[in-house]
Write a protein that holds these residues in place. Structure first.
Motif, PDB file in Angstrom:
ATOM      1  N   GLU A 253     -53.313 -44.276 -33.962  1.00  0.00           N
ATOM      2  CA  GLU A 253     -52.949 -45.476 -34.923  1.00  0.00           C
ATOM      3  C   GLU A 253     -54.098 -46.480 -34.986  1.00  0.00           C
ATOM      4  OE1 GLU A 253     -51.150 -44.166 -32.405  1.00  0.00           O
ATOM      5  OE2 GLU A 253     -49.343 -43.658 -33.528  1.00  0.00           O
ATOM      6  N   MET A 254     -54.898 -46.417 -33.678  1.00  0.00           N
ATOM      7  CA  MET A 254     -55.978 -47.534 -33.704  1.00  0.00           C
ATOM      8  C   MET A 254     -57.029 -47.071 -34.876  1.00  0.00           C
ATOM      9  SD  MET A 254     -57.035 -47.582 -29.714  1.00  0.00           S
ATOM     10  CE  MET A 254     -58.319 -48.380 -29.948  1.00  0.00           C
ATOM     11  N   SER A 255     -57.524 -46.035 -35.074  1.00  0.00           N
ATOM     12  CA  SER A 255     -58.435 -45.587 -35.936  1.00  0.00           C
ATOM     13  C   SER A 255     -57.912 -45.569 -37.497  1.00  0.00           C
ATOM     14  CB  SER A 255     -59.039 -44.052 -35.895  1.00  0.00           C
ATOM     15  OG  SER A 255     -57.946 -43.251 -35.843  1.00  0.00           O
TER      16      SER A 255
ATOM     17  N   ASP B 250     -57.825 -51.175 -42.954  1.00  0.00           N
ATOM     18  CA  ASP B 250     -58.253 -52.452 -42.923  1.00  0.00           C
ATOM     19  C   ASP B 250     -59.839 -52.383 -43.977  1.00  0.00           C
ATOM     20  OD1 ASP B 250     -56.224 -53.732 -41.939  1.00  0.00           O
ATOM     21  OD2 ASP B 250     -57.147 -53.814 -39.851  1.00  0.00           O
ATOM     22  N   GLY B 251     -60.164 -51.136 -44.207  1.00  0.00           N
ATOM     23  CA  GLY B 251     -61.330 -50.810 -44.847  1.00  0.00           C
ATOM     24  C   GLY B 251     -62.513 -50.561 -44.116  1.00  0.00           C
ATOM     25  N   ALA B 252     -62.284 -50.054 -42.805  1.00  0.00           N
ATOM     26  CA  ALA B 252     -63.294 -49.771 -42.111  1.00  0.00           C
ATOM     27  C   ALA B 252     -63.771 -48.262 -42.207  1.00  0.00           C
ATOM     28  CB  ALA B 252     -63.111 -49.731 -40.543  1.00  0.00           C
ATOM     29  N   GLY B 253     -65.035 -47.976 -42.530  1.00  0.00           N
ATOM     30  CA  GLY B 253     -65.515 -46.635 -42.762  1.00  0.00           C
ATOM     31  C   GLY B 253     -65.581 -45.775 -41.371  1.00  0.00           C
ATOM     32  N   THR B 254     -66.187 -44.801 -41.389  1.00  0.00           N
ATOM     33  CA  THR B 254     -66.209 -43.726 -40.420  1.00  0.00           C
ATOM     34  C   THR B 254     -66.988 -44.450 -39.488  1.00  0.00           C
ATOM     35  OG1 THR B 254     -66.050 -41.898 -41.684  1.00  0.00           O
ATOM     36  CG2 THR B 254     -66.710 -41.420 -39.856  1.00  0.00           C
ATOM     37  N   TRP B 255     -68.335 -44.989 -39.620  1.00  0.00           N
ATOM     38  CA  TRP B 255     -69.194 -45.598 -38.574  1.00  0.00           C
ATOM     39  C   TRP B 255     -68.622 -46.758 -37.894  1.00  0.00           C
ATOM     40  CZ3 TRP B 255     -73.423 -43.153 -36.753  1.00  0.00           C
ATOM     41  CH2 TRP B 255     -74.008 -42.108 -37.597  1.00  0.00           C
ATOM     42  N   ALA B 256     -67.894 -47.497 -38.860  1.00  0.00           N
ATOM     43  CA  ALA B 256     -67.399 -48.697 -38.156  1.00  0.00           C
ATOM     44  C   ALA B 256     -66.248 -48.321 -37.178  1.00  0.00           C
ATOM     45  CB  ALA B 256     -67.007 -49.551 -39.344  1.00  0.00           C
ATOM     46  N   VAL B 257     -65.337 -47.450 -37.573  1.00  0.00           N
ATOM     47  CA  VAL B 257     -64.327 -47.025 -36.678  1.00  0.00           C
ATOM     48  C   VAL B 257     -64.868 -46.389 -35.272  1.00  0.00           C
ATOM     49  CG1 VAL B 257     -62.470 -45.281 -36.207  1.00  0.00           C
ATOM     50  CG2 VAL B 257     -62.558 -46.472 -38.439  1.00  0.00           C
TER      51      VAL B 257
ATOM     52  N   VAL C 271     -64.564 -49.637 -32.774  1.00  0.00           N
ATOM     53  CA  VAL C 271     -63.365 -49.566 -32.378  1.00  0.00           C
ATOM     54  C   VAL C 271     -63.242 -48.272 -31.376  1.00  0.00           C
ATOM     55  CG1 VAL C 271     -60.909 -48.767 -33.048  1.00  0.00           C
ATOM     56  CG2 VAL C 271     -62.203 -49.990 -34.589  1.00  0.00           C
ATOM     57  N   LEU C 272     -63.486 -47.194 -31.402  1.00  0.00           N
ATOM     58  CA  LEU C 272     -63.333 -46.295 -30.408  1.00  0.00           C
ATOM     59  C   LEU C 272     -64.105 -46.329 -29.141  1.00  0.00           C
ATOM     60  CD1 LEU C 272     -62.786 -43.325 -32.837  1.00  0.00           C
ATOM     61  CD2 LEU C 272     -61.156 -44.827 -31.775  1.00  0.00           C
ATOM     62  N   LEU C 273     -65.574 -46.592 -29.537  1.00  0.00           N
ATOM     63  CA  LEU C 273     -66.336 -46.547 -28.309  1.00  0.00           C
ATOM     64  C   LEU C 273     -66.366 -47.761 -27.307  1.00  0.00           C
ATOM     65  CD1 LEU C 273     -69.940 -45.561 -29.789  1.00  0.00           C
ATOM     66  CD2 LEU C 273     -68.372 -44.343 -28.453  1.00  0.00           C
ATOM     67  N   PRO C 274     -65.912 -48.981 -27.730  1.00  0.00           N
ATOM     68  CA  PRO C 274     -65.534 -50.182 -26.775  1.00  0.00           C
ATOM     69  C   PRO C 274     -64.342 -49.565 -26.114  1.00  0.00           C
ATOM     70  CG  PRO C 274     -65.885 -51.105 -28.989  1.00  0.00           C
ATOM     71  CD  PRO C 274     -65.913 -49.594 -29.358  1.00  0.00           C
ATOM     72  N   CYS C 275     -63.458 -48.816 -26.358  1.00  0.00           N
ATOM     73  CA  CYS C 275     -62.211 -48.570 -25.729  1.00  0.00           C
ATOM     74  C   CYS C 275     -62.585 -47.330 -24.763  1.00  0.00           C
ATOM     75  CB  CYS C 275     -61.099 -47.797 -26.547  1.00  0.00           C
ATOM     76  SG  CYS C 275     -60.528 -49.170 -27.764  1.00  0.00           S
ATOM     77  N   CYS C 276     -63.875 -46.588 -25.020  1.00  0.00           N
ATOM     78  CA  CYS C 276     -64.169 -45.682 -23.978  1.00  0.00           C
ATOM     79  C   CYS C 276     -65.501 -46.125 -23.172  1.00  0.00           C
ATOM     80  CB  CYS C 276     -64.748 -44.243 -24.807  1.00  0.00           C
ATOM     81  SG  CYS C 276     -63.310 -43.670 -25.815  1.00  0.00           S
ATOM     82  N   ARG C 277     -65.675 -47.323 -23.052  1.00  0.00           N
ATOM     83  CA  ARG C 277     -66.954 -47.797 -22.218  1.00  0.00           C
ATOM     84  C   ARG C 277     -66.976 -47.190 -20.829  1.00  0.00           C
ATOM     85  NH1 ARG C 277     -67.839 -53.760 -22.966  1.00  0.00           N
ATOM     86  NH2 ARG C 277     -67.698 -53.193 -25.006  1.00  0.00           N
TER      87      ARG C 277
END
Length: 273
Positions: free
Chosen positions: A164-166, A172-179, A183-189
């Motif tokens: 659901e996050m991606s 919201d209009g985020a592209g592949t790079w923005a996702v 979105v994803l990398l900050p959660c996987c820090r």
């Protein structure tokens, strides 16, 4: 009663493993405190402890240059490997393309095949393009060597995150790079920190590739230089112990500094998996 018995067994096992690490390390430290050329007998404290062995090992082996070379290689490998692992893990986890499962299975073969079998062909390939005896040769080789594990690690981390996050970011209009980057990398820090620490440890401790790809004495890394130093002083235990501690000191320091992040990343992956 059963839980108490299991707790005692667990503590006994952990104590045994701890002693298996601490006792040999203590032996190296105590041996290094002896003067160069002294006879070391057991784990006893030296009668006249000194740092002469460290001073002589540093000057004789030229560890200043060796440590700088290892730092250059490690600092080149870690960020490049993390970027490649994140991109590959994202592609295999969330992107749909033909042959994704087959390609991922082919990539995982790198975890099973011994890299020693490819060292000689790799040397001749790099020599053809003029990269041997350069840090770049070792950096590229290690990035390729670490790629299968990194792609697998990051793929599992991305699959563990809620879809659901991606999907919400895409709505919201985020592209592949923005996702990926926002979105994803900050959660996987924590997972990225753990992977980066593993990359640093593996790159710093690499011996065979460093020995073959960089044969110029001025470009050797610390483990390779330690190997030649051991061959030249194979009977001087205090000197060899001091040299060993010099080589592993950066690794221990980095691990102690990132220990909490490393444990958090390991536990996070275990819980999510």
């Amino acid at each position: 009663m059963t839980r108490r018995f299991e707790g005692l067994i667990g503590r006994a096992v952990m104590t045994a493993f701890s002693l298996a690490v601490i006792v040999p390390f203590a032996g190296i430290v105590l041996a290094a405190l002896h003067p160069p050329g002294a006879i070391v007998d057991g784990l006893g404290w030296p009668a006249h402890p000194s740092f002469d062995s460290f001073t002589r090992a540093w000057s004789d082996a030229g560890f200043g240059q060796l440590l700088r070379n290892s730092a250059v290689v490690a600092l080149g490998v870690v960020p490049l490997s993390l970027v490649c692992a994140a991109l590959a893990g994202y592609a295999f986890a969330l992107m749909e393309f033909r042959g994704r499962k087959i390609l991922f299975g082919f990539l995982l073969l790198g975890l099973a095949l011994p890299y020693e079998a490819a060292v000689v062909p790799l040397y001749y390939d790099l020599r053809v393009i003029g990269l041997t005896d350069t840090p770049l040769a070792l950096v590229l080789a290690l990035v390729g060597l670490f790629m299968p594990f990194g792609a697998f690690w990051m793929r599992e981390q991305f699959l563990a995150l809620p879809k659901e996050m991606s999907e919400a970011a895409a709505v919201d209009g985020a592209g592949t790079w923005a996702v990926l980057w926002k979105v994803l990398l900050p959660c996987c820090r924590p997972a990225l920190t753990t992977l980066g620490l593993l990359y640093f440890l593996w790159a710093w401790n690499q011996f065979l590739l460093a020995l073959i790809l960089i044969q110029d004495p001025r470009g050797r890394t610390a483990p390779a230089g330690l190997g030649f130093f051991v061959g030249a002083h194979n009977i001087d235990v205090p000197l060899l112990s001091a040299a060993t501690l010099i080589v592993i000191a950066p690794v221990v320091t980095v691990y102690l500094f990132f220990q909490r992040h490393f444990v958090a990343g390991m536990l996070s992956g275990a819980v999510k998996g």
